[in-house]
Design an enzyme around this catalytic site. Structure first.
Site, short mmCIF file in Angstrom:
data_model
loop_
_atom_site.label_atom_id
_atom_site.label_comp_id
_atom_site.label_asym_id
_atom_site.label_seq_id
_atom_site.Cartn_x
_atom_site.Cartn_y
_atom_site.Cartn_z
N GLU A 1 16.68 8.31 0.05
CA GLU A 1 16.47 8.57 -1.37
C GLU A 1 16.99 9.92 -1.81
O GLU A 1 16.32 10.68 -2.51
CB GLU A 1 14.98 8.41 -1.73
N GLU B 1 8.80 -7.70 -8.01
CA GLU B 1 9.86 -6.98 -7.30
C GLU B 1 11.17 -7.75 -7.35
O GLU B 1 12.26 -7.16 -7.41
CB GLU B 1 9.44 -6.74 -5.84
N ARG C 1 19.01 5.50 -4.11
CA ARG C 1 17.85 4.70 -3.70
C ARG C 1 16.68 4.81 -4.67
O ARG C 1 15.84 3.92 -4.74
CB ARG C 1 17.41 5.09 -2.29
N LYS D 1 18.44 -4.90 -1.66
CA LYS D 1 17.81 -3.71 -1.09
C LYS D 1 18.62 -3.16 0.08
O LYS D 1 18.78 -1.95 0.23
CB LYS D 1 16.38 -4.02 -0.64
N ASN E 1 12.75 2.29 -7.41
CA ASN E 1 11.44 2.60 -7.96
C ASN E 1 11.31 2.19 -9.42
O ASN E 1 10.37 2.60 -10.11
CB ASN E 1 11.15 4.10 -7.83
N HIS F 1 2.61 3.15 -10.68
CA HIS F 1 1.76 3.90 -9.76
C HIS F 1 0.62 4.60 -10.50
O HIS F 1 -0.50 4.72 -9.98
CB HIS F 1 2.59 4.94 -8.99
N LYS G 1 10.55 2.72 4.33
CA LYS G 1 9.53 3.56 3.71
C LYS G 1 8.17 3.18 4.27
O LYS G 1 7.77 2.02 4.21
CB LYS G 1 9.53 3.38 2.19
N HIS H 1 -0.29 -4.35 -6.48
CA HIS H 1 0.90 -3.52 -6.69
C HIS H 1 1.93 -4.16 -7.63
O HIS H 1 2.41 -3.52 -8.57
CB HIS H 1 1.54 -3.20 -5.34
N ARG I 1 5.37 10.64 18.59
CA ARG I 1 6.54 11.09 17.81
C ARG I 1 7.55 9.98 17.52
O ARG I 1 8.71 10.23 17.26
CB ARG I 1 7.24 12.27 18.51
N HIS J 1 8.00 1.54 -11.07
CA HIS J 1 6.97 2.09 -10.20
C HIS J 1 6.37 3.40 -10.74
O HIS J 1 5.24 3.74 -10.41
CB HIS J 1 7.53 2.35 -8.80
#
Length: 363
Positions: free
Chosen positions: A240, A186, A244, A230, A248, A255, A144, A268, A122, A251
């Site tokens: 997010e 990026e 935030r 960032k 993206n 994606h 993330k 990527h 956990r 992206h």
């Protein structure tokens, strides 16, 4: 010389240490974090061959008991099956709740290690040592973590912050040019969404497509300004809820390009570059920014040696259907991050489907 950037959060704040030739300090840095004695390093064979010994030796010298688990390199291995194998090693090594997983590698290694750390017992401690430019400026910061689902990228994951991010620019010397250029996508993103000064600094550079031709002071500025951007965004919106999402930028369509090419055609950052060009065209069609600004972005992406075009063989209808699987979909509407000017973007779900189709067909 070392720069410290703070990621200030209500809970679990941490530091990003930007150094040159500072990898050997990881043991002493980890020792200050009040961690348990066991550290499991997650890496891949190539990176571990380069940097495994110096990392292990530094940690052991500081009193830690160290083991390692190697995963195959590549986005196609960013799966729950790979995570299950990390769990097997964690069990064999008898990791405890105060133990640590340490990511030594690029963005894929960092995402997977963070997710494994978030879910083992956990949640155990987690440290990031990114070895790619993309990992340094983006993936290692912000918490993330996750793996891919066959139907979409990073659909399985958790927000889970590291205890420390150690960025050693000297490790980039072993990074292939293609991966360096991918990370530059990026960096350009931060210039468009947040830091106009960074964007203008990149425009002045003679070369952005190879580490060998990049001035040392520019590399330091790229790393510090990107991480600071960032950190600023994440500090204001950790999970997010709003702001935030601007991280993206590029992206959403990127994606789609990755998933429809089965993660084996573009890395990527290349897909993000394609997505930024497409987002720039959408913004231009919607009169959000000027043709001059759109061209400046395009020129910078080209200067970095990155692709700018969606492959002609991608089915537009499949691409639009794939967009509905994006994590930013809300109320059935796809949310896009679109530029208003260099250094400022908006989040909108008001992109007309006909306009989107036009941009995808005529990209």
């Amino acid at each position: 010389m070392e720069s410290i950037i703070s990621v200030c959060l209500p809970e679990n704040s941490y530091s990003i240490c930007v150094t040159n030739n500072g990898l050997s300090t990881i043991g002493e840095k980890a020792k200050t974090l009040n961690l348990g004695k066991k550290i499991l390093i997650i890496s891949n064979a190539e990176i571990f061959d380069y940097y495994g010994n110096i990392t292990v030796n530094s940690l052991e010298k500081a009193g830690f008991t160290v083991n390692y688990h190697l995963i195959p390199a590549g986005e196609s291995y960013k799966t729950l099956d790979s995570i299950s194998k990390i769990y097997d090693t964690a069990l064999q090594f008898r990791l405890e709740r105060n133990s640590t997983m340490l990511a030594l590698g690029g963005g894929v290694v960092g995402d997977m290690t963070g997710f494994a750390a978030a879910t083992w017992l956990r949640g155990i401690n987690f440290i990031q040592i990114p070895t790619s430019l993309l990992g340094m400026v983006d993936a290692s910061v912000g918490g993330k973590t996750g793996v891919n689902h066959p139907q979409g990228k990073n659909l399985i994951g958790a927000f889970y912050q590291p205890k420390l991010v150690l960025i050693d620019s000297s490790v980039l010397k072993t990074l292939p040019d293609r991966e360096f250029k991918a990370g530059m996508a990026e960096v350009i993103k931060y210039g468009v969404i947040w830091d106009k000064t960074l964007f203008e600094r990149l425009e002045l550079a003679n070369n952005l497509n190879s580490l060998n031709n990049l001035e040392d002071d520019l590399l330091t500025e790229i790393l510090t300004r990107s991480c600071q951007a960032k950190a600023d965004v994440v500090s204001q919106d950790e999970k997010e809820g709003g702001l935030r999402a601007i991280l993206n930028y590029g992206h959403t369509i990127g994606h789609v390009v990755e998933s429809l090419t089965n993660y084996n055609t573009f890395v990527h950052g290349e897909a993000v570059a394609i997505g930024m060009v497409a987002a720039g065209k959408i913004a231009l069609e919607m009169n959000l920014w000027t043709s001059e600004e759109s061209q400046r972005q395009y020129n910078l992406i080209e200067k970095a040696g990155l692709p700018t075009k969606i492959p002609d063989y991608l089915d537009v209808d499949m691409a639009i259907a794939s967009l509905q699987m994006d994590k930013k979909v809300k109320g059935g509407k796809v949310r896009f991050i679109l530029p208003e000017k260099i250094g400022k973007v908006i989040i909108t779900d008001q992109v007309d489907s006909n306009l989107l189709q036009k941009v995808l067909i005529n990209n």
